[in-house]
Design a protein around this motif. Structure first.
Motif, PDB file in Angstrom:
ATOM      1  N   PRO A  56      -4.337  13.214 -11.286  1.00  0.00           N
ATOM      2  CA  PRO A  56      -2.993  13.025 -11.563  1.00  0.00           C
ATOM      3  C   PRO A  56      -2.164  14.619 -11.303  1.00  0.00           C
ATOM      4  O   PRO A  56      -2.939  15.598 -11.435  1.00  0.00           O
ATOM      5  N   ALA A  57      -0.783  14.197 -11.498  1.00  0.00           N
ATOM      6  CA  ALA A  57      -0.056  15.439 -11.251  1.00  0.00           C
ATOM      7  C   ALA A  57       1.537  15.156 -11.961  1.00  0.00           C
ATOM      8  O   ALA A  57       1.690  14.053 -12.140  1.00  0.00           O
ATOM      9  N   TYR A  58       2.061  16.306 -12.198  1.00  0.00           N
ATOM     10  CA  TYR A  58       3.219  16.324 -12.750  1.00  0.00           C
ATOM     11  C   TYR A  58       3.933  17.750 -12.530  1.00  0.00           C
ATOM     12  O   TYR A  58       3.455  18.661 -12.149  1.00  0.00           O
ATOM     13  N   SER A  59       5.427  17.774 -12.328  1.00  0.00           N
ATOM     14  CA  SER A  59       5.821  18.802 -12.301  1.00  0.00           C
ATOM     15  C   SER A  59       6.714  19.196 -13.854  1.00  0.00           C
ATOM     16  O   SER A  59       7.179  18.383 -14.458  1.00  0.00           O
ATOM     17  N   TYR A  60       6.864  20.550 -14.021  1.00  0.00           N
ATOM     18  CA  TYR A  60       7.151  21.128 -15.173  1.00  0.00           C
ATOM     19  C   TYR A  60       8.006  22.115 -15.208  1.00  0.00           C
ATOM     20  O   TYR A  60       7.725  23.028 -14.485  1.00  0.00           O
ATOM     21  N   VAL A  61       9.017  22.158 -15.792  1.00  0.00           N
ATOM     22  CA  VAL A  61       9.938  23.272 -15.897  1.00  0.00           C
ATOM     23  C   VAL A  61      10.179  23.718 -17.510  1.00  0.00           C
ATOM     24  O   VAL A  61      10.464  22.809 -18.347  1.00  0.00           O
ATOM     25  N   LEU A  75       8.998   9.256 -16.433  1.00  0.00           N
ATOM     26  CA  LEU A  75       8.102   8.619 -15.538  1.00  0.00           C
ATOM     27  C   LEU A  75       8.519   8.078 -14.221  1.00  0.00           C
ATOM     28  O   LEU A  75       9.430   7.218 -14.184  1.00  0.00           O
ATOM     29  N   GLU A  76       7.783   8.415 -13.182  1.00  0.00           N
ATOM     30  CA  GLU A  76       8.227   8.011 -11.799  1.00  0.00           C
ATOM     31  C   GLU A  76       7.819   6.550 -11.653  1.00  0.00           C
ATOM     32  O   GLU A  76       7.301   6.039 -12.079  1.00  0.00           O
ATOM     33  N   GLY A  77       8.918   5.839 -10.719  1.00  0.00           N
ATOM     34  CA  GLY A  77       8.668   4.418 -10.743  1.00  0.00           C
ATOM     35  C   GLY A  77       8.298   4.369  -9.089  1.00  0.00           C
ATOM     36  O   GLY A  77       7.939   5.140  -8.403  1.00  0.00           O
ATOM     37  N   GLY A  78       8.017   3.180  -8.740  1.00  0.00           N
ATOM     38  CA  GLY A  78       7.707   2.795  -7.380  1.00  0.00           C
ATOM     39  C   GLY A  78       6.810   1.533  -7.386  1.00  0.00           C
ATOM     40  O   GLY A  78       5.780   1.309  -6.402  1.00  0.00           O
ATOM     41  N   GLY A  79       7.215   0.311  -8.217  1.00  0.00           N
ATOM     42  CA  GLY A  79       6.844  -0.999  -8.031  1.00  0.00           C
ATOM     43  C   GLY A  79       5.374  -1.033  -8.681  1.00  0.00           C
ATOM     44  O   GLY A  79       4.773  -0.012  -9.336  1.00  0.00           O
ATOM     45  N   TRP A  80       4.560  -2.254  -8.215  1.00  0.00           N
ATOM     46  CA  TRP A  80       3.137  -2.456  -8.559  1.00  0.00           C
ATOM     47  C   TRP A  80       2.475  -3.083  -7.495  1.00  0.00           C
ATOM     48  O   TRP A  80       2.887  -3.446  -6.374  1.00  0.00           O
ATOM     49  N   CYS A  81       1.105  -2.794  -7.606  1.00  0.00           N
ATOM     50  CA  CYS A  81       0.158  -3.465  -6.721  1.00  0.00           C
ATOM     51  C   CYS A  81      -0.115  -4.834  -7.413  1.00  0.00           C
ATOM     52  O   CYS A  81      -0.680  -4.568  -8.498  1.00  0.00           O
ATOM     53  N   HIS A  82      -0.544  -5.846  -6.728  1.00  0.00           N
ATOM     54  CA  HIS A  82      -0.696  -6.995  -7.437  1.00  0.00           C
ATOM     55  C   HIS A  82      -2.059  -7.911  -6.935  1.00  0.00           C
ATOM     56  O   HIS A  82      -2.366  -8.859  -7.297  1.00  0.00           O
ATOM     57  N   SER A  83      -2.847  -7.241  -6.197  1.00  0.00           N
ATOM     58  CA  SER A  83      -4.079  -7.814  -5.752  1.00  0.00           C
ATOM     59  C   SER A  83      -5.014  -6.752  -5.135  1.00  0.00           C
ATOM     60  O   SER A  83      -4.644  -5.485  -5.086  1.00  0.00           O
ATOM     61  N   PHE A  95       2.146   6.108  -3.207  1.00  0.00           N
ATOM     62  CA  PHE A  95       2.258   5.865  -4.734  1.00  0.00           C
ATOM     63  C   PHE A  95       0.789   5.318  -5.216  1.00  0.00           C
ATOM     64  O   PHE A  95       0.570   4.933  -6.310  1.00  0.00           O
ATOM     65  N   GLY A  96      -0.213   5.913  -4.296  1.00  0.00           N
ATOM     66  CA  GLY A  96      -1.630   5.557  -4.651  1.00  0.00           C
ATOM     67  C   GLY A  96      -2.444   6.920  -4.760  1.00  0.00           C
ATOM     68  O   GLY A  96      -3.550   6.588  -5.153  1.00  0.00           O
ATOM     69  N   SER A  97      -1.708   7.760  -4.426  1.00  0.00           N
ATOM     70  CA  SER A  97      -2.648   9.425  -4.247  1.00  0.00           C
ATOM     71  C   SER A  97      -1.710  10.362  -4.504  1.00  0.00           C
ATOM     72  O   SER A  97      -0.212  10.457  -4.224  1.00  0.00           O
ATOM     73  N   THR A  98      -2.084  11.405  -5.176  1.00  0.00           N
ATOM     74  CA  THR A  98      -1.256  12.733  -5.105  1.00  0.00           C
ATOM     75  C   THR A  98      -1.719  13.752  -4.154  1.00  0.00           C
ATOM     76  O   THR A  98      -1.046  14.684  -3.981  1.00  0.00           O
ATOM     77  N   LEU A  99      -2.332  13.129  -3.340  1.00  0.00           N
ATOM     78  CA  LEU A  99      -2.861  14.000  -2.072  1.00  0.00           C
ATOM     79  C   LEU A  99      -2.015  13.814  -0.721  1.00  0.00           C
ATOM     80  O   LEU A  99      -2.325  14.231   0.213  1.00  0.00           O
ATOM     81  N   THR A 100      -0.932  12.844  -0.592  1.00  0.00           N
ATOM     82  CA  THR A 100      -0.459  12.214   0.428  1.00  0.00           C
ATOM     83  C   THR A 100       0.832  12.660   0.455  1.00  0.00           C
ATOM     84  O   THR A 100       1.747  11.930   1.242  1.00  0.00           O
ATOM     85  N   ARG A 101       1.438  13.317  -0.862  1.00  0.00           N
ATOM     86  CA  ARG A 101       2.996  13.549  -0.681  1.00  0.00           C
ATOM     87  C   ARG A 101       3.325  14.943  -1.038  1.00  0.00           C
ATOM     88  O   ARG A 101       4.392  15.117  -1.795  1.00  0.00           O
ATOM     89  N   GLY A 102       2.848  15.836  -0.386  1.00  0.00           N
ATOM     90  CA  GLY A 102       3.317  17.108  -0.764  1.00  0.00           C
ATOM     91  C   GLY A 102       2.853  17.777  -2.082  1.00  0.00           C
ATOM     92  O   GLY A 102       1.928  17.290  -2.849  1.00  0.00           O
ATOM     93  N   ASN A 103       3.376  18.614  -2.484  1.00  0.00           N
ATOM     94  CA  ASN A 103       3.022  19.493  -3.556  1.00  0.00           C
ATOM     95  C   ASN A 103       4.229  19.878  -4.735  1.00  0.00           C
ATOM     96  O   ASN A 103       4.175  20.587  -5.374  1.00  0.00           O
ATOM     97  N   GLN A 104       5.292  19.110  -4.181  1.00  0.00           N
ATOM     98  CA  GLN A 104       6.474  19.242  -5.454  1.00  0.00           C
ATOM     99  C   GLN A 104       7.285  18.198  -5.208  1.00  0.00           C
ATOM    100  O   GLN A 104       7.391  16.973  -4.714  1.00  0.00           O
ATOM    101  N   TYR A 128       8.180  15.824 -14.842  1.00  0.00           N
ATOM    102  CA  TYR A 128       8.144  14.645 -13.961  1.00  0.00           C
ATOM    103  C   TYR A 128       6.874  14.167 -13.614  1.00  0.00           C
ATOM    104  O   TYR A 128       5.998  14.888 -13.137  1.00  0.00           O
ATOM    105  N   ILE A 129       6.456  12.944 -14.138  1.00  0.00           N
ATOM    106  CA  ILE A 129       4.898  12.472 -14.017  1.00  0.00           C
ATOM    107  C   ILE A 129       5.054  11.849 -12.699  1.00  0.00           C
ATOM    108  O   ILE A 129       5.707  10.604 -12.570  1.00  0.00           O
ATOM    109  N   VAL A 130       4.202  11.960 -11.898  1.00  0.00           N
ATOM    110  CA  VAL A 130       3.811  11.339 -10.654  1.00  0.00           C
ATOM    111  C   VAL A 130       3.195   9.938 -10.781  1.00  0.00           C
ATOM    112  O   VAL A 130       2.508   9.800 -11.728  1.00  0.00           O
ATOM    113  N   TYR A 131       3.705   8.957 -10.141  1.00  0.00           N
ATOM    114  CA  TYR A 131       3.250   7.627 -10.358  1.00  0.00           C
ATOM    115  C   TYR A 131       2.242   7.335  -9.257  1.00  0.00           C
ATOM    116  O   TYR A 131       2.662   7.186  -7.805  1.00  0.00           O
ATOM    117  N   CYS A 132       0.970   6.932  -9.668  1.00  0.00           N
ATOM    118  CA  CYS A 132       0.095   6.764  -8.450  1.00  0.00           C
ATOM    119  C   CYS A 132      -0.953   5.837  -9.038  1.00  0.00           C
ATOM    120  O   CYS A 132      -2.187   5.597  -8.396  1.00  0.00           O
TER     121      CYS A 132
END
Length: 415
Positions: A56-61, A75-83, A95-104, A128-132
């Protein structure tokens, strides 16, 4: 002569204020700020991982000044997976990984560090908590799916990040906010009382759900498909046992992702921020379930001027159902509510939707912007429960002001 001197002093004060504001803008990132991720590697050993097994990842100030003991957790949004297959596909993407979206991520609106745009919360600790996880931070399945290699551990992510924040000083918070947008707004509702329990000695803890009030609308077209969709989310993530017993004891657990069945039992003060024409719900929870994913509906949803009169009427029907749903809620004096008529989804991390009175179409109720209404409600300066019941037609409020024009609007309000 005295009158002239007084006038000169007044003008001098005005120009000094402008100078201070100008210097403040020059020394801050008025367009917001990018904040790097903290990857919580220590959570992996606890099984608190994203769909694809990444940490998991989050940004903090860090807060400062009078805000050093105050916290905003978003809490970040981004829908749901349903199957299974849907979650497998999601695990490979944004929205399923913290390794596919940069670092900020980008801080603005409620998370803005500029006092001009965010006077009530600018110097707070902000997270800011990343949603994955695809479950609004609610799932907790021990085994990894052997067919798809997907891990369902959203609740563990939430708990692991909270544990880390408490260690960083949130346990001593005086004031705190849990907020979220869309699926994060629903997560805020679901976790609100639990969050309050983490910091029992805080003077003031409240929650803000932004565009997270997804309605059942059982009398509107597509109701069965809406029910089926959320039932599949509950089943895929095995959420039934994690949803509030106050709801599941009274109705089918699949209906306990609809906030209308939840908010009446929440003890912590909650602010509901919405559009009666929530563009995501109109498209994904209403138009598509009822009429299919057609190019005509896509064009309408993208540009209201391309909607036919029939389509506009259907959107207006959604508004009626939305307002009726809100009006059926119990009358809770601690609950805040700001429901406007702009065709939007998501507000509080967007400067134009949060600050001043500068949004084209004016996201303003009772002569208050979203930021002002929430600030007054949070600090108990005044209550705020208002629904725009006069504008029966959706409005385009995307805005065209430049950053410079936005600054001038904000400066003017300081006078």
């Amino acid at each position: 002569m005295q009158r002239m001197e007084k006038h000169i002093q007044t003008m001098a004060g005005h120009w000094l204020k402008l100078l201070v504001c100008s210097l403040m803008m020059m020394n801050t990132q008025v367009r917001g700020a990018y904040v790097e991720f903290t990857f919580l590697e220590s959570a992996v050993s606890k099984g608190a991982v994203c769909l694809n097994g990444s940490p998991p990842a989050y940004s903090y100030v860090k807060g400062y000044g009078e805000g050093v003991s105050n916290w905003v957790v978003f809490l970040e949004g981004g829908g749901w997976c349903h199957s299974k297959r849907d979650c497998q596909a999601r695990a490979k993407g944004y929205f399923g990984s913290t390794l596919t979206r940069g670092n900020q991520t980008f801080f603005s609106g409620l998370l803005d560090e500029d006092k001009l745009y965010n006077p009530d919360f600018y110097n707070w600790n902000k997270v800011y908590i990343v949603y994955c996880d695809g479950s609004s931070f609610m799932s907790d399945i021990e085994e990894i799916d052997p067919e798809t290699n997907v891990t369902y551990r959203g609740a563990r992510i939430f708990n692991a990040v909270m544990e880390d924040l408490l260690a960083k000083g949130m346990k001593d918070a005086k004031n705190a906010v849990l907020a979220g947008t869309s699926a994060g707004g629903l997560a805020t509702i679901l976790h609100c009382d639990y969050f309050r329990g983490l910091i029992p000695n805080a003077s003031r803890v409240k929650c803000i759900s932004d565009s997270g009030f997804f309605i059942h609308a059982k009398n509107l077209l597509g109701a069965e498909k809406r029910e089926d969709y959320y039932a599949n989310v509950v089943a895929t993530h095995r959420l039934a046992k994690f949803l509030p017993a106050s709801c599941t004891s009274k109705t089918n657990s699949s209906l306990c992702l609809f906030p209308e069945n939840l908010v009446g039992d929440i003890q912590t003060p909650l602010f509901i921020l919405e559009s009666a024409f929530d563009s995501y719900q109109v498209e994904h929870n209403y138009m598509i379930p009822a009429f299919g994913n057609t190019s005509e509906w896509n064009e309408c949803n993208t540009n209201l001027t391309r909607c036919t009169s029939t389509q506009i009427q259907l959107i207006k029907d959604f508004r009626v159902a939305f307002i009726e749903t809100l009006q059926k809620l119990d009358n809770c004096s601690s609950r805040g509510m700001f429901v406007h008529s702009c065709y939007l989804h998501g507000h509080i991390t967007v400067k134009r939707g949060w600050s001043c009175s500068s949004v084209v179409g004016n996201n303003v109720l009772e002569n208050k912007t979203i930021g002002k209404a929430i600030g007054d409600w949070y600090f108990d300066r005044s209550s705020f429960q208002h629904i725009d019941t006069t504008n029966a037609v959706p409005r385009n409020c995307t805005g065209t002001l430049t950053s410079e024009e936005l600054q001038k609007k904000c400066i003017h309000q300081l006078d």
